[in-house]
Design a protein around this motif. Structure first.
Motif, short mmCIF file in Angstrom:
data_model
loop_
_atom_site.label_atom_id
_atom_site.label_comp_id
_atom_site.label_asym_id
_atom_site.label_seq_id
_atom_site.Cartn_x
_atom_site.Cartn_y
_atom_site.Cartn_z
N PRO A 1 68.80 29.83 46.65
CA PRO A 1 67.75 28.88 46.26
C PRO A 1 66.81 29.62 45.29
N PHE A 2 67.00 29.42 44.00
CA PHE A 2 66.29 30.23 43.01
C PHE A 2 64.81 29.87 42.86
N GLY A 3 64.43 28.71 43.36
CA GLY A 3 63.03 28.37 43.23
C GLY A 3 62.72 26.97 43.71
N PHE A 4 61.42 26.71 43.88
CA PHE A 4 60.92 25.43 44.36
C PHE A 4 59.77 25.03 43.44
N ILE A 5 59.92 23.92 42.73
CA ILE A 5 59.02 23.55 41.65
C ILE A 5 58.06 22.46 42.12
N PRO A 6 56.77 22.67 41.95
CA PRO A 6 55.82 21.61 42.33
C PRO A 6 55.85 20.46 41.33
N GLU A 7 55.39 19.32 41.78
CA GLU A 7 55.31 18.15 40.91
C GLU A 7 54.27 18.39 39.81
N VAL A 8 54.64 18.12 38.56
CA VAL A 8 53.71 18.20 37.43
C VAL A 8 53.60 16.79 36.87
N GLN A 9 52.49 16.13 37.17
CA GLN A 9 52.35 14.71 36.86
C GLN A 9 52.43 14.41 35.37
N GLY A 10 51.99 15.32 34.56
CA GLY A 10 51.89 15.03 33.13
C GLY A 10 53.20 14.72 32.45
N VAL B 1 84.93 25.06 39.70
CA VAL B 1 83.75 25.36 38.88
C VAL B 1 82.72 26.02 39.79
N PRO B 2 82.30 27.26 39.51
CA PRO B 2 81.39 27.97 40.40
C PRO B 2 79.98 27.37 40.42
N VAL B 3 79.37 27.41 41.58
CA VAL B 3 77.99 26.95 41.75
C VAL B 3 77.12 28.15 42.11
N LEU B 4 76.09 28.39 41.33
CA LEU B 4 75.22 29.55 41.54
C LEU B 4 74.26 29.33 42.69
N GLY B 5 73.77 28.13 42.81
CA GLY B 5 72.73 27.80 43.78
C GLY B 5 71.93 26.64 43.28
N SER B 6 70.65 26.62 43.59
CA SER B 6 69.85 25.44 43.25
C SER B 6 68.40 25.81 43.00
N VAL B 7 67.74 24.95 42.24
CA VAL B 7 66.28 24.91 42.21
C VAL B 7 65.89 23.53 42.72
N PHE B 8 64.87 23.48 43.55
CA PHE B 8 64.46 22.22 44.17
C PHE B 8 63.19 21.74 43.47
N ASN B 9 63.20 20.48 43.07
CA ASN B 9 62.21 19.98 42.12
C ASN B 9 61.27 18.95 42.76
N ARG B 10 60.06 18.89 42.19
CA ARG B 10 59.06 17.87 42.52
C ARG B 10 58.62 17.92 43.99
#
Length: 573
Positions: free
Chosen positions: A452-461, A414-423
């Motif tokens: 690494p398609f992106g890095f997402i900041p923490e969104v507390q809400g 199963v192919p893996v494209l990459g990742s987004v890193f969260n929080r």
């Protein structure tokens, strides 16, 4: 009227962003000359604000409500409202939708041009009906919304463009009914109506099409445009849907939040809601999730539960031969994705837990991704759905976890494209920028075929919405609203952050390429006896702990299995 606040004085004074004129009821003939009327109003406003500024705008945008005489709750007031205009006027109810859509446009001309909202009754007399149908191209199902931009519609002068908003007339009617019965004090309730965001997304999508046409033709140079019919399904039927499988290294890493971010970002990019879909073919949690609630709100087709559900007692019942076998479970998962993918452009497939969840039943995330892939024409084979992994914050642990989980999928082809890193936090040693630099450097050196398609900041809400569903209750805030409702208020904030920090277009492109070049997997349709998991005997041959008589057991219903498990003290599947 001008919804934007202006204040201050001197050189630092910020001019009003846009002039918004709520015209109420117009004749069909006047509706064909909205730009001329609005240009005059705009020039007058400029003279009041700055006598030296008297230029006539090249571009204007108007939202036109077309109704029939039978749509009794959609009639305008035929007057220019003052500060205390009642929310009973449908044009007033629609004005904030238009203002928000134009205010978020990437084109400065659209963000600053004059706006208007008006309504017409298409069958008030023969002349109105002729103008509405022949000039404005009114659709058969009313009420309907149209965006008019760039000039007047009809013969003579500079011709603008008109495009109908892709929204079902029953949805629009439901919203207008709520606006018609609301009092002025209930204006906020109108904006919280469950169809408000859905109409807003549709208007924003149509506005993007209109502005793209204007700018391709020379932006403010007032090119010539023809009437565009209502776009009920902006999908190329010959192009199969792009399928993307969202997986993570553990439960609550943010898989469903990433699904929410992808869907919201695609809508902002101009994809109509009807061209997208969300599905979670295998799940442990059956409580309402934020992504499903958002999809319902904006009109994106979705199936957040099943068909494979790991309910209490499921795995032991499976091993005892009392449930459907692996092949049938995977076939159901595949068919469910096939069904929701019909007529779509992008389908987001949500995984469950960590990659190996479900492996005891042969329905781990890799098996589900393979079973839910696009079927090749004239073949029993599928191309596995490419995987986007959701990673954790940090550097070393984040990369190590990515490698562990990517290896699991790739070992099953199963192919893996990459990742987004969260929080990720925005400050400190492990800040988003610091982690981003290090992880991007790693991928460049050691994983050049992945991104690494992106890095997402923490969104507390939105952080408590999943906690609520896992605890099985509806934790309430001081005002009696559940945490999920509160999280819904912050969904837009998360989507804005996601769109800012994640390269969504690159994800779609990579998924297309991986699908077109992917390896074929077995089609789990229950008809191929050579499938490695076609029978329970095959699972026994693989060393699975199944008794020789398991396949002869009578199947039990879910209610029966759960009752037995509950009485024995089971906590989960």
């Amino acid at each position: 009227t001008n919804p934007a606040n202006s204040g201050g004085d001197g050189a630092n004074q910020t001019p009003p962003r846009q002039v918004l004129c709520i015209r109420g009821e117009l004749s069909a003939t006047d509706a064909c000359s909205l730009h001329t009327h609005l240009a005059v109003d705009h020039t007058g406003q400029q003279k009041k604000a700055a006598p030296s500024s008297t230029s006539t705008p090249d571009t204007s945008v108007s939202l036109l409500l077309l109704r029939g005489s039978w749509n009794l709750l959609c009639k305008g007031t035929n007057s220019t409202p003052g500060p205390n205009t009642s929310a009973r006027d449908p044009c007033h109810a629609l004005s904030s939708i238009l203002y928000a859509a134009c205010g978020s446009s990437p084109h400065e001309t659209i963000r600053t041009c004059p706006l208007s909202v008006a309504s017409i009754t298409v069958d008030v007399d023969d002349a109105a009906e002729d103008a509405a149908i022949d000039v404005l191209g009114a659709p058969p199902n009313l009420p309907a919304l149209a965006l008019v931009a760039g000039g007047d519609i009809g013969s003579g002068g500079d011709k603008g463009t008109i495009r109908y908003v892709d929204i079902d007339h029953t949805v629009l009617l439901s919203f207008l009914r709520s606006a018609a019965v609301a009092s002025e004090a209930d204006g906020e309730l109108v904006e919280r109506h469950h169809e408000y965001d859905r109409i807003g997304v549709a208007v924003s999508h149509t506005l993007k099409k209109v502005t793209d046409e204007l700018y391709l033709a020379g932006a403010g140079n007032k090119g010539t445009f023809s009437i565009q019919p209502m776009d009920t399904d902006d999908v190329d039927g010959d192009e199969p849907a792009v399928r993307i499988f969202i997986a993570g290294d553990r439960s609550q890493v943010g898989k469903s939040s990433v699904c929410l971010g992808l869907i919201g970002s695609l809508l902002k990019m101009g994809y109509p809601p009807s061209s997208l879909a969300y599905i979670k073919p295998a799940t442990q949690c059956e409580a309402t999730q934020l992504v499903a609630q958002y999809c319902d709100k904006v009109g994106v087709p979705n199936r957040p539960i099943g068909p494979v559900v790991y309910y209490k007692g499921f795995t032991r019942a499976f091993l005892a031969g009392e449930t459907e076998d692996t092949t049938l479970l995977l076939a159901e998962a595949g068919r469910s994705v096939d069904n929701i993918a019909q007529g779509r452009r992008v389908v987001i497939v949500d995984g469950v837990g960590y990659p190996a969840v479900g492996s005891i039943c042969g329905t781990d995330n890799a098996a589900v991704a393979a079973a839910c892939g696009r079927m090749i024409d004239g073949s029993k084979s599928r191309v596995p759905v490419p995987v986007l992994l959701v990673g954790k914050s940090g550097v070393g642990d984040a990369v190590d976890s990515f490698n562990l989980n990517a290896t699991y999928f790739e070992s099953k082809k199963v192919p893996v494209l990459g990742s987004v890193f969260n929080r990720l936090p925005l400050e400190g040693f492990y800040s988003l920028e610091n982690c981003k630099k290090a992880i991007e450097l790693y991928f460049e050196q050691y994983q050049p075929d992945k991104q690494p398609f992106g890095f997402i900041p923490e969104v507390q809400g939105i952080s408590n919405s999943r906690k609520e569903t896992n605890e099985g209750g509806a934790m309430e805030n001081g005002d009696g609203r559940s945490q999920l409702d509160i999280a819904m208020d912050h969904a837009g904030q998360f989507i804005e952050a996601f769109a800012k920090y994640v390269d969504v277009a690159a994800i779609i492109s990579a998924a297309k390429e991986a699908t077109n070049c992917g390896n074929l997997a077995t089609n789990y349709d229950g008809a191929d006896d050579d499938s490695p998991r076609a029978t329970k005997r095959a699972r026994t041959d693989q060393g699975w702990n199944i008794s020789s008589g398991a396949s002869q057991h009578i199947r039990l219903s879910r209610a029966q299995i759960e009752e037995v498990a509950k009485s024995a003290g089971a906590a989960g599947g």
